[in-house]
Scaffold this active site. Structure first.
Site, PDB file in Angstrom:
ATOM      1  CB  SER A  33      -0.965  -0.040   1.192  1.00 24.02           C
ATOM      2  OG  SER A  33      -1.969   0.933   1.078  1.00 24.02           O
TER       3      SER A  33
ATOM      4  CG  ASP B 271      -6.442  -2.032  -4.466  1.00 20.87           C
ATOM      5  OD1 ASP B 271      -7.130  -1.561  -3.544  1.00 20.87           O
ATOM      6  OD2 ASP B 271      -5.202  -1.925  -4.525  1.00 20.87           O
TER       7      ASP B 271
ATOM      8  CG  HIS C  27      -5.683  -2.198  -0.663  1.00 23.15           C
ATOM      9  ND1 HIS C  27      -4.871  -1.675  -1.647  1.00 23.15           N
ATOM     10  CD2 HIS C  27      -5.209  -1.686   0.517  1.00 23.15           C
ATOM     11  CE1 HIS C  27      -3.962  -0.876  -1.110  1.00 23.15           C
ATOM     12  NE2 HIS C  27      -4.144  -0.875   0.203  1.00 23.15           N
TER      13      HIS C  27
END
Length: 256
Positions: free
Chosen positions: A71, A164, A202
């Protein structure tokens, strides 16, 4: 390194260490005496110290280090690959080609500005959770935030979850390929590998952990959905975990 939640997490490093790797889990904000949030400027010199610390350990092979970020940390590892020559493998998991939030200072004094977003673009689901797919601004609209990826001269494994709900991953891949074709087409073919997780969300973790469809995110002070389906997400984690280990062994262990 993990993402915009901050602090120190040692899960992935611990599992890698159990497979023979010397691993340093590194916090970069929101931990002890570090900056409290991502509005502050980061500096690659801080990460250089971590690289030097690892390479000076008597039980570590001196062939170089790999850096892995998820991330928010996915963009940090790109910066390290571009600015720290001892970095020999970069693994970015659902990251961004721009420096997200606060700026990043390189060793030559140049500064990559931070890319922000707009919380008003968070979509609220019927269950009351947030969908951040369109939260972050388009990097191409803010070129001063884009990391000089053309300077990376080592293996890059870029993983994209196709469902995502935090970054628009497929758009990010298109931007990366466009920039490299313009700036360093040889690098695109020589160093970069793109891997996808169909219908994965994600939050990518080592395999066989519980699938996380939504959770509280302190940065937005609310519950966010992450996308994906349990089966497909789990399959993607298994395949990715195998490839991560292969890349690290190939790039960091010297040939006999």
């Amino acid at each position: 390194m993990y993402g915009s939640a901050g602090g120190l997490r040692e899960l992935r490093p611990a599992v890698l260490a159990a497979r023979g790797f010397a691993v340093l889990s590194l916090a970069f904000f929101g931990y002890e005496d570090l900056v409290p949030d991502l509005t502050h400027q980061l500096d690659t010199a801080y990460f250089q110290e971590a690289v030097d610390f690892v390479l000076h350990h008597k039980k570590v092979i001196k062939n170089g280090v790999g850096v892995m970020g998820f991330s928010k940390a996915g963009d940090i590892v790109l910066s390290l690959g571009a600015d720290i020559p001892e970095v020999k493998a970069v693994i970015s998991l659902n990251g961004c080609v721009s420096n997200i939030f606060g700026s990043m200072r390189f060793k030559d004094g140049s500064v990559i500005e931070g890319l922000y977003g707009d919380n008003s673009r968070i979509l609220i689901t019927p269950e009351g959770a947030g969908d951040g797919t369109h939260l972050v601004n388009n990097p191409l609209d803010y070129p001063k935030t884009i990391i000089p990826i053309e300077k990376i001269k080592c293996k890059v494994l870029w993983f994209t979850s196709l469902d995502d709900k935090n970054f628009r991953g497929t758009e990010m891949v298109q931007i990366i390929k466009q920039l490299l074709r313009e700036r360093n087409p040889e690098a695109l073919e020589k160093y970069w590998e793109f891997m996808e997780g169909p219908n994965a969300g994600h939050v990518i973790e080592p395999p066989y952990l519980p699938y996380t469809s939504a959770s509280y995110h302190r940065l937005v002070n609310g519950v966010m959905i992450w996308g994906g389906s349990a089966v497909d997400h789990s399959i993607a984690e298994v395949k990715l975990w195998k490839r991560i280990q292969e890349v690290l062994r190939q790039e960091l262990i010297p040939a006999e």
